[in-house]
Write an enzyme that holds these catalytic residues in place. Structure first.
Site, short mmCIF file in Angstrom:
data_model
loop_
_atom_site.label_atom_id
_atom_site.label_comp_id
_atom_site.label_asym_id
_atom_site.label_seq_id
_atom_site.Cartn_x
_atom_site.Cartn_y
_atom_site.Cartn_z
N LYS A 32 -6.18 -12.54 3.49
CA LYS A 32 -5.84 -11.65 4.61
C LYS A 32 -6.78 -11.81 5.79
O LYS A 32 -6.34 -11.79 6.95
CB LYS A 32 -5.87 -10.20 4.12
CG LYS A 32 -5.37 -9.22 5.17
CD LYS A 32 -5.30 -7.80 4.65
CE LYS A 32 -4.66 -6.90 5.70
NZ LYS A 32 -4.58 -5.51 5.22
N PHE A 40 -8.20 -4.91 -5.29
CA PHE A 40 -6.87 -4.33 -5.41
C PHE A 40 -5.81 -5.40 -5.09
O PHE A 40 -5.92 -6.10 -4.10
CB PHE A 40 -6.72 -3.15 -4.46
CG PHE A 40 -5.34 -2.56 -4.48
CD1 PHE A 40 -4.85 -1.95 -5.63
CD2 PHE A 40 -4.53 -2.61 -3.35
CE1 PHE A 40 -3.56 -1.42 -5.65
CE2 PHE A 40 -3.25 -2.08 -3.37
CZ PHE A 40 -2.76 -1.48 -4.52
N GLN A 41 -4.84 -5.50 -5.94
CA GLN A 41 -3.74 -6.48 -5.81
C GLN A 41 -4.26 -7.92 -5.73
O GLN A 41 -3.68 -8.75 -5.05
CB GLN A 41 -2.83 -6.16 -4.63
CG GLN A 41 -2.04 -4.87 -4.87
CD GLN A 41 -0.86 -4.68 -3.92
OE1 GLN A 41 -0.89 -5.13 -2.78
NE2 GLN A 41 0.18 -4.01 -4.39
#
Lengths: 163, 572
Positions: free
Chosen positions: B165, B115-116
């Protein structure tokens, strides 16, 4: 004119695409491009065969030098150099072709590295034009498969590309 | 785990503190939540929340353009990064030092179509000076150090650092490198002394010398050195769009901007000179539309540039000098101080010729009683702000009028997108400039088409109390597109008419700002005076000037034509 450009670059992911991206973004030709790490594993050496006018080659060298990952650039054509390329070619070697293929292989100082009842696999090294000449010399219908590494080059004598 | 271990996110923040960053322009999202949590817990820099990532990069870019310091933007992965691309490409084309930190999906998810997720390093590679994907927390600090160094040294440019992240959540000790060395990157600063000597003697013996100065002079903080040099040798000088302010426009030696919409005298002098000194300029297609035509009048060209690839790229250079413009100009000034400058008679004749070209008054225009002329608005803006405002612009006719009718005497006052020509930059540029210079007058010259490309930033301006004055030259057309369609496409105005325009006054008011609509020439000056008055000092004022629809930008060199092949306004 055809030029062979050698360069040393940081052996980092993405470095190759910075070079190939530069060529496509600025519309420069790439005839062949080979790259592998050097004896210093932090560095890769790349050989690019390209062609263009003197002005274009000058720009290519400058643009390559501008890439942050590129350590050194050398236009081999600026001096004396040796060029080698490896080609592996699989040719028909049935009764019709068997003798001729052996003979042509010998003439071009190739080596037969694999044999079957109907084919030879031949390795030939030399300048790219020598490999072209070999392909030109044999019967097209006899060629089953070719694979070429693209040219590598190195300066003669004291011409050394090193960090 | 040692007690001085901190998270990767905190390391990012500490790096920005070490770089003495004052503002970070950004927009949060999933992949940068850890970094934003660390932003929340610090107060050394201010985070400016934009309404679209493109504006974050533009604002950081304007901060850099107006201060000379590195601008910083922070965006999330995927769409955050792709939205930033226009901003990055804009900064790249104009060589602006910015560092963009983008979040990336966790290292273990890279390549999984998470996702993204997008290949940010791959997407931005052709429009950054350099970029990095940090795969190990140990590398965060050294990578950010390198990013700031690469962005601001040599020929400046944007550098992107992509940080997954998971790395921002891990812990490691913080150790910011004091210095950075890259074996593959050593910009040449000092110019070749032999070449410099040769260049000077050529210029001093020239009969028709000319200086052509570009954005490199502004970026290289070399305007006082350039001014000193040009005043000493006494030659005429012109500037590119990007170089405006690098030499004082009010000086007699200054011939105005050159190129596609340059002045008659600048373009003619450029064409007719015998020795040309180019300083931090790159002979691009909007300046030299036709290199062959340019060289048909023989001239010797000296080119000072920090980027060797700028030299002989479009126009063959006789004397290249690779080096930092400030260093080379200092060397030239030193040499010059030892020379005895004799009164150069041929220079007098050269100026006589130039004065003839100048007397054409190529920028004059007829004011109208009913219709507001856009040029008149810019002239009045110059008058009202006493020529001392920071002026940002979008892209199109209004940009050219601002460049032509607002003479800049100082560098870093003219903030616009020259290379990429990005519509929409005007308002975010004004934001970055106003934040960097809170007490300065900042005017955003725009048009009704451009302003709508980043109109959402009116909200950011409200949040951060930015008292920008927007000068909207509203001609209900995409003016420059319409002008080309008039000249070259038989008046077929394909899709260049702006229908269904908003009521800009109400629009500004709905964002909490002051809106004005100005429809009469006699109201132009009072409106501008009011907008810049103390009463509205704290407020953003959106001035919607309803201007003459059919006004064109003159002079104009048609695409690919020579410098002396200008189209001049008809009524001259």
């Amino acid at each position: 004119m055809r030029h062979i450009i050698s360069l040393l670059m940081e052996n980092e992911s993405g470095a190759l695409s910075r070079v190939s991206g530069l060529f496509s973004a600025r519309g420069y030709n790439i005839e062949s491009l080979t790259v592998a790490p050097t004896e210093d594993p932090t560095l890769s050496r790349m050989t690019i065969v390209t062609s263009g006018s003197d002005e274009i080659i000058e720009q290519i060298i400058k643009q390559l030098n501008k890439l942050i990952d590129v350590v050194k650039v050398l236009d081999l054509n600026d001096g004396r150099f040796i060029e080698r390329e490896l080609m592996i070619v699989k040719v028909k070697a049935n009764a019709q072709y068997r003798d001729e293929m052996k003979r042509m292989c010998d003439i071009f100082r190739g080596r037969i590295i694999d044999v079957s009842d109907s084919s030879f696999t031949i390795e030939i090294t030399g300048s790219s034009s020598k490999l072209d000449a070999y392909i030109e010399s044999i019967d097209k219908a006899a060629i089953l498969e070719t694979v070429r590494t693209g040219a590598s080059g190195i300066g003669r004598g004291d011409r050394i590309l090193k960090v | 785990m040692s007690s001085n271990y901190i998270s990767g996110a905190e390391i990012v923040i500490r790096c920005l503190h070490e770089e003495k960053v004052k503002f970070v322009f950004g927009y949060p999202g999933g992949a940068v939540l850890n970094i934003y949590d660390a932003v929340f817990q610090q107060n050394k820099f201010k985070h400016i929340l934009v309404r679209h990532e493109q504006a974050a990069v533009h604002a950081a870019d304007a901060y850099a353009r107006s201060t000379g310091k590195v601008g910083v933007a922070l965006v999330t992965s995927g769409p955050g990064a792709t939205n930033a691309v226009t901003g990055i490409a804009t900064a790249y084309m104009d060589s602006i030092p910015i560092v963009i930190i983008s979040g990336q999906v966790p290292t273990y998810a890279i390549g999984q179509d998470a996702f993204q997720e997008c290949d940010t390093v791959g997407i931005t590679r052709p429009c950054v000076k350099h970029n990095f994907l940090v795969k190990d927390i140990k590398d965060i600090a050294s990578t950010i150090k390198k990013a700031f160094y690469v962005a601001s040294s040599g020929r400046p440019g944007p550098v992107l650092v992509d940080i997954p992240k998971d790395i921002t959540a891990e812990k490691y000790e913080f150790n910011y490198p004091k210095s950075v060395h890259l074996r593959s990157y050593n910009p040449i600063i000092k110019g070749h002394s032999g070449q410099i000597k040769k260049a000077l003697s050529l210029l001093l013996s020239a009969k028709r010398p000319m200086i052509y100065s570009g954005g490199g002079v502004v970026l290289g903080n070399a305007s006082s050195q350039l001014t000193k040099f040009v005043r000493t040798i006494g030659s005429p000088i012109t500037s590119t769009l990007m170089g405006l302010g690098g030499f004082p426009a009010s000086d007699k030696q200054f011939l105005g901007m050159l190129g596609m919409h340059g002045t008659y005298e600048a373009n003619m002098a450029m064409q007719e000179c015998d020795v040309l000194l180019a300083v931090g300029a790159r002979f691009d297609d909007r300046v030299i539309g036709n290199p062959e035509h340019f060289l048909s009048k023989p001239k010797t060209i000296v080119h000072i540039d920090i980027d060797p690839s700028s030299i002989s790229k479009r126009v063959k250079i006789n004397i290249p000098i690779v080096g930092d413009v400030i260093s080379v100009l200092n060397d030239l000034n030193d040499l010059l101080s030892k020379e005895k400058i004799k009164q150069n008679i041929s220079l007098k004749n050269w100026f006589k010729e130039i004065e003839q070209w100048r007397s054409m008054n190529c920028l004059s225009f007829k004011n109208d009683k009913q219709l507001i002329k856009p040029q008149f608005v810019i002239q009045t803006l110059h008058k009202v702000t006493k020529g001392d405002a920071f002026v940002t612009s979008d892209v199109g006719q209004h940009q050219m009028w601002a460049a032509q009718y607002y003479p800049f005497d100082k560098p870093r006052r003219w903030i616009n997108s020259g290379g990429l020509g990005t519509m929409g930059v005007g308002l975010p540029y004004a934001m970055g400039t106003q934040l960097a210079h809170p007490d300065a007058k900042v005017a955003c010259v725009t048009g009704e088409a451009s302003i709508q490309m980043c109109i959402q930033e009116l909200s950011t301006c409200k949040q951060f109390h930015l008292p920008i004055k927007i000068i909207n030259l509203n001609n209900r057309y995409m003016g420059m597109v319409r002008q080309w369609q008039e000249f070259f496409y038989g008046n077929r105005y394909a899709e260049s008419y702006m229908e269904a325009l908003p009521d800009f006054v109400k629009l500004a008011e709905s964002y909490g700002h002051v809106g004005m609509k100005i429809e009469k020439p006699s109201d132009v000056e009072p409106a501008l005076k009011e907008a810049f008055s103390n009463k509205l000092k704290e407020r953003l004022v959106f001035m919607d000037f309803i201007t003459d629809q059919k006004e064109n930008v003159f002079p104009m060199i048609p695409n690919g034509k020579g410098l002396s092949e200008m189209i001049i306004a008809e009524d001259l």
